[in-house]
Design a protein around this motif. Structure first.
Motif, PDB file in Angstrom:
ATOM      1  N   ILE A  68     -53.796 -22.182  27.646  1.00  0.00           N
ATOM      2  CA  ILE A  68     -52.526 -22.822  27.333  1.00  0.00           C
ATOM      3  C   ILE A  68     -52.816 -24.059  26.491  1.00  0.00           C
ATOM      4  N   LEU A  69     -52.302 -24.066  25.267  1.00  0.00           N
ATOM      5  CA  LEU A  69     -52.516 -25.189  24.358  1.00  0.00           C
ATOM      6  C   LEU A  69     -51.456 -26.261  24.539  1.00  0.00           C
ATOM      7  N   SER A  70     -50.232 -25.850  24.806  1.00  0.00           N
ATOM      8  CA  SER A  70     -49.157 -26.803  25.064  1.00  0.00           C
ATOM      9  C   SER A  70     -48.034 -26.094  25.793  1.00  0.00           C
ATOM     10  N   ALA A  71     -47.260 -26.874  26.523  1.00  0.00           N
ATOM     11  CA  ALA A  71     -46.112 -26.329  27.253  1.00  0.00           C
ATOM     12  C   ALA A  71     -45.070 -27.427  27.402  1.00  0.00           C
ATOM     13  N   ASP A  72     -43.830 -27.064  27.140  1.00  0.00           N
ATOM     14  CA  ASP A  72     -42.724 -27.982  27.376  1.00  0.00           C
ATOM     15  C   ASP A  72     -41.530 -27.176  27.865  1.00  0.00           C
ATOM     16  N   ASP A  73     -40.351 -27.763  27.848  1.00  0.00           N
ATOM     17  CA  ASP A  73     -39.164 -27.094  28.378  1.00  0.00           C
ATOM     18  C   ASP A  73     -38.739 -25.885  27.560  1.00  0.00           C
ATOM     19  N   GLU A  74     -39.176 -25.797  26.309  1.00  0.00           N
ATOM     20  CA  GLU A  74     -38.689 -24.731  25.446  1.00  0.00           C
ATOM     21  C   GLU A  74     -39.746 -23.749  24.974  1.00  0.00           C
ATOM     22  N   GLU A  75     -41.019 -24.140  24.996  1.00  0.00           N
ATOM     23  CA  GLU A  75     -42.050 -23.260  24.448  1.00  0.00           C
ATOM     24  C   GLU A  75     -43.381 -23.466  25.152  1.00  0.00           C
ATOM     25  N   LEU A 117     -47.349 -22.491  24.278  1.00  0.00           N
ATOM     26  CA  LEU A 117     -48.248 -21.998  23.236  1.00  0.00           C
ATOM     27  C   LEU A 117     -49.582 -21.639  23.882  1.00  0.00           C
ATOM     28  N   LEU A 118     -50.022 -20.385  23.677  1.00  0.00           N
ATOM     29  CA  LEU A 118     -51.266 -19.890  24.258  1.00  0.00           C
ATOM     30  C   LEU A 118     -52.189 -19.365  23.169  1.00  0.00           C
ATOM     31  N   HIS A 119     -53.477 -19.308  23.488  1.00  0.00           N
ATOM     32  CA  HIS A 119     -54.463 -18.822  22.539  1.00  0.00           C
ATOM     33  C   HIS A 119     -55.503 -17.991  23.273  1.00  0.00           C
ATOM     34  N   ASN A 120     -55.826 -16.852  22.694  1.00  0.00           N
ATOM     35  CA  ASN A 120     -56.936 -16.028  23.155  1.00  0.00           C
ATOM     36  C   ASN A 120     -57.501 -15.408  21.891  1.00  0.00           C
ATOM     37  N   SER A 121     -58.554 -15.984  21.388  1.00  0.00           N
ATOM     38  CA  SER A 121     -59.079 -15.695  20.060  1.00  0.00           C
ATOM     39  C   SER A 121     -59.098 -14.200  19.768  1.00  0.00           C
ATOM     40  N   PRO A 122     -58.547 -13.812  18.653  1.00  0.00           N
ATOM     41  CA  PRO A 122     -57.978 -14.585  17.558  1.00  0.00           C
ATOM     42  C   PRO A 122     -56.447 -14.707  17.614  1.00  0.00           C
ATOM     43  N   VAL A 123     -55.840 -14.342  18.731  1.00  0.00           N
ATOM     44  CA  VAL A 123     -54.376 -14.293  18.805  1.00  0.00           C
ATOM     45  C   VAL A 123     -53.794 -15.625  19.264  1.00  0.00           C
ATOM     46  N   MET A 124     -52.806 -16.114  18.515  1.00  0.00           N
ATOM     47  CA  MET A 124     -52.021 -17.295  18.888  1.00  0.00           C
ATOM     48  C   MET A 124     -50.664 -16.765  19.330  1.00  0.00           C
ATOM     49  N   LEU A 125     -50.217 -17.176  20.511  1.00  0.00           N
ATOM     50  CA  LEU A 125     -48.999 -16.633  21.108  1.00  0.00           C
ATOM     51  C   LEU A 125     -48.075 -17.759  21.533  1.00  0.00           C
ATOM     52  N   ALA A 126     -46.816 -17.660  21.146  1.00  0.00           N
ATOM     53  CA  ALA A 126     -45.796 -18.618  21.582  1.00  0.00           C
ATOM     54  C   ALA A 126     -44.786 -17.875  22.441  1.00  0.00           C
ATOM     55  N   LEU A 145     -41.204 -13.833  22.355  1.00  0.00           N
ATOM     56  CA  LEU A 145     -42.610 -14.074  22.061  1.00  0.00           C
ATOM     57  C   LEU A 145     -42.846 -13.926  20.570  1.00  0.00           C
ATOM     58  N   SER A 146     -43.773 -14.721  20.106  1.00  0.00           N
ATOM     59  CA  SER A 146     -44.172 -14.702  18.705  1.00  0.00           C
ATOM     60  C   SER A 146     -45.688 -14.803  18.695  1.00  0.00           C
ATOM     61  N   ALA A 147     -46.339 -13.896  17.976  1.00  0.00           N
ATOM     62  CA  ALA A 147     -47.795 -13.900  17.940  1.00  0.00           C
ATOM     63  C   ALA A 147     -48.273 -13.765  16.505  1.00  0.00           C
ATOM     64  N   SER A 148     -49.438 -14.307  16.251  1.00  0.00           N
ATOM     65  CA  SER A 148     -50.069 -14.143  14.941  1.00  0.00           C
ATOM     66  C   SER A 148     -51.571 -14.027  15.152  1.00  0.00           C
ATOM     67  N   TYR A 149     -52.192 -13.275  14.245  1.00  0.00           N
ATOM     68  CA  TYR A 149     -53.646 -13.132  14.299  1.00  0.00           C
ATOM     69  C   TYR A 149     -54.146 -12.599  12.974  1.00  0.00           C
ATOM     70  N   GLU A 150     -55.425 -12.756  12.748  1.00  0.00           N
ATOM     71  CA  GLU A 150     -56.095 -12.188  11.590  1.00  0.00           C
ATOM     72  C   GLU A 150     -57.119 -11.188  12.092  1.00  0.00           C
ATOM     73  N   GLY A 151     -57.365 -10.173  11.305  1.00  0.00           N
ATOM     74  CA  GLY A 151     -58.372  -9.194  11.682  1.00  0.00           C
ATOM     75  C   GLY A 151     -57.915  -7.793  11.391  1.00  0.00           C
ATOM     76  N   GLU A 152     -58.313  -6.899  12.253  1.00  0.00           N
ATOM     77  CA  GLU A 152     -57.962  -5.493  12.131  1.00  0.00           C
ATOM     78  C   GLU A 152     -56.682  -5.215  12.920  1.00  0.00           C
TER      79      GLU A 152
END
Length: 115
Positions: A30-37, A39-48, A67-74
Motif C-alpha cells: 500500500i503506497l497511500s490510502a485516504d477516504d477516496e482512494e 494506491l497499491l503496487h506489486n511490481s510491475p502493476v500499479m493499482l488504484a 479499480l484502475s491499473a497500469s503496467y508495462e510488459g507483456e
C-alpha cells in the motif's frame, strides 16, 4: 515495452479497505490510502482502488469498488492479478464479480488472458 491500462469495477461484500488488506497479504504494497482512494503496487502493476458505493441486496451489503491499473510488459503480466481477484472471490461471502476494460492499441492482446 508496451504500456497497458485497465479500468474496472469489483462488486463484493468487502469494503475497499478490506480488499486492500487482502491484497496486501498477497504481497501488494500500500503506497497511500485516504477516504477516496487506495494506491497499491506489486511490481510491475500499479493499482488504484477508488471510492466505493454501497447497496443492500437482501440484507447483505454489497460494495462496488472502482479499480484502475497500469503496467508495462507483456500482456500476460496482468494474469497473476486476475487470479488474485478470482481467489478472493472464493473467500467472499458473496461472490466477488469484476469487469475490466482495457485501453490502448494492445488491449486485444490482454483480453485473451482475462476473457
Amino acid at each position: 515495452m508496451q504500456e497497458y491500462r485497465l479500468l474496472g469495477t469489483v462488486t463484493t461484500s468487502l469494503t475497499r479497505q478490506e480488499l486492500a488488506t487482502h491484497l496486501q497479504a498477497l504481497g501488494w504494497r500500500i503506497l497511500s490510502a485516504d477516504d477516496e482512494e487506495t494506491l497499491l503496487h506489486n511490481s510491475p502493476v500499479m493499482l488504484a482502488l477508488d471510492s466505493e458505493t454501497e447497496s443492500s441486496a437482501h440484507l447483505s451489503k454489497i460494495n462496488s469498488i472502482l479499480l484502475s491499473a497500469s503496467y508495462e510488459g507483456e500482456p500476460a503480466t496482468i494474469e497473476p492479478f486476475i487470479n488474485e481477484l478470482i481467489r478472493l472471490s472464493s473467500n467472499d461471502e458473496k461472490p466477488l464479480q469484476f469487469s475490466i476494460d482495457l485501453f490502448g492499441d494492445a488491449a486485444r492482446l490482454v483480453r485473451r488472458f482475462i476473457g
